[in-house]
Design a protein around this motif. Structure first.
Motif, mmCIF file in Angstrom:
data_model
loop_
_atom_site.group_PDB
_atom_site.id
_atom_site.type_symbol
_atom_site.label_atom_id
_atom_site.label_comp_id
_atom_site.label_asym_id
_atom_site.label_seq_id
_atom_site.Cartn_x
_atom_site.Cartn_y
_atom_site.Cartn_z
ATOM 1 N N MET A 76 9.555 18.739 -17.779
ATOM 2 C CA MET A 76 10.041 18.994 -16.424
ATOM 3 C C MET A 76 8.941 18.676 -15.406
ATOM 4 O O MET A 76 9.207 18.121 -14.343
ATOM 5 C CB MET A 76 10.502 20.441 -16.266
ATOM 6 C CG MET A 76 11.044 20.746 -14.868
ATOM 7 S SD MET A 76 11.677 22.416 -14.669
ATOM 8 C CE MET A 76 10.246 23.408 -15.019
ATOM 9 N N TYR A 103 8.839 14.954 -14.796
ATOM 10 C CA TYR A 103 9.975 14.539 -13.965
ATOM 11 C C TYR A 103 9.728 14.893 -12.499
ATOM 12 O O TYR A 103 9.900 14.054 -11.605
ATOM 13 C CB TYR A 103 11.265 15.212 -14.453
ATOM 14 C CG TYR A 103 12.467 14.892 -13.602
ATOM 15 C CD1 TYR A 103 13.216 13.752 -13.841
ATOM 16 C CD2 TYR A 103 12.838 15.727 -12.548
ATOM 17 C CE1 TYR A 103 14.319 13.448 -13.046
ATOM 18 C CE2 TYR A 103 13.940 15.433 -11.756
ATOM 19 C CZ TYR A 103 14.675 14.291 -12.012
ATOM 20 O OH TYR A 103 15.759 13.997 -11.211
ATOM 21 N N ARG A 104 9.334 16.115 -12.258
ATOM 22 C CA ARG A 104 9.116 16.553 -10.881
ATOM 23 C C ARG A 104 7.989 15.761 -10.222
ATOM 24 O O ARG A 104 8.080 15.394 -9.041
ATOM 25 C CB ARG A 104 8.852 18.069 -10.840
ATOM 26 C CG ARG A 104 10.100 18.879 -11.200
ATOM 27 C CD ARG A 104 9.817 20.364 -11.250
ATOM 28 N NE ARG A 104 9.652 20.920 -9.914
ATOM 29 C CZ ARG A 104 10.569 21.618 -9.253
ATOM 30 N NH1 ARG A 104 11.742 21.859 -9.815
ATOM 31 N NH2 ARG A 104 10.320 22.090 -8.054
ATOM 32 N N SER A 141 16.058 19.084 -21.519
ATOM 33 C CA SER A 141 15.308 18.271 -20.550
ATOM 34 C C SER A 141 16.210 17.763 -19.438
ATOM 35 O O SER A 141 15.838 17.807 -18.266
ATOM 36 C CB SER A 141 14.631 17.093 -21.255
ATOM 37 O OG SER A 141 13.577 17.547 -22.056
ATOM 38 N N ASP A 177 15.725 18.848 -15.525
ATOM 39 C CA ASP A 177 15.490 17.790 -14.538
ATOM 40 C C ASP A 177 16.551 17.798 -13.440
ATOM 41 O O ASP A 177 16.233 17.693 -12.252
ATOM 42 C CB ASP A 177 15.451 16.420 -15.209
ATOM 43 C CG ASP A 177 14.252 16.231 -16.120
ATOM 44 O OD1 ASP A 177 13.337 17.083 -16.118
ATOM 45 O OD2 ASP A 177 14.236 15.221 -16.869
#
Length: 177
Positions: free
Chosen positions: A33, A36-37, A76, A80
């Protein structure tokens, strides 16, 4: 996603807790995460800044269940997409000890106990004659929005999506106009 669904708001989820309920431990959840961020320029959501919490079905942060790799991808994806829609939400990952409905239901109840007002379930099972007792034991939480995948076999074939207390959801593809 916020723009596509017109979710842009001044708070973007501030003060809200969104839970993901799944079976087994995803040891890479926080790191995946975070990647992704970072990729999309969002603020970090970590255990350290109290944005992210990962617990077992009874709320322990230190005694997480065993792993099962095939459960990690949906987790995931959920973390996300919750980040994309609700970047300021507190995100809670509740991991059941197994894929048994009793463990997943216990995890569901723990998510509510820990303050989730939105719960995304990353699991489903076939419908059963036990649904009425499962509904009242695990999904009847007034004021809590609960979603579950509709499954791959069509409407009315998977649980908990078939529950009166749950919103069934399916996959979506967005295409720029």
């Amino acid at each position: 996603l916020q723009q596509a669904y017109e979710f842009r708001g001044a708070t973007s989820g501030s003060g809200q807790t969104v839970a993901v309920v799944t079976a087994y431990n995803d040891p890479d959840a926080a790191g995946d995460m975070g990647a992704y961020r970072s990729q999309y320029g969002m603020a970090a959501c970590t255990v350290a800044n109290q944005c992210f919490t990962q617990v077992n079905q009874t709320g322990s942060t230190t005694s997480l269940p065993g792993t099962a790799a095939h459960w990690n991808v949906p987790v995931s994806e959920s973390l996300d997409m919750i980040s994309a829609i609700c970047p300021n939400c507190h995100i809670l990952l509740v991991e059941a000890s197994s894929s048994a409905i009793t463990n997943l239901g216990t995890a569901e109840n723990e998510a509510v106990t820990l303050g989730a007002t939105f719960i995304d379930n990353d699991w489903y099972t076939t419908e059963s004659s036990n649904e009425t007792s499962w509904d009242t034991s695990y999904f009847d939480h007034p004021g809590v929005v609960i979603t579950a995948p509709a499954g791959d076999s069509g409407y009315g074939t998977s649980y908990p999506a078939a529950s009166q207390y749950v919103t069934a959801v399916g996959g979506t593809t967005l295409t720029a106009a």
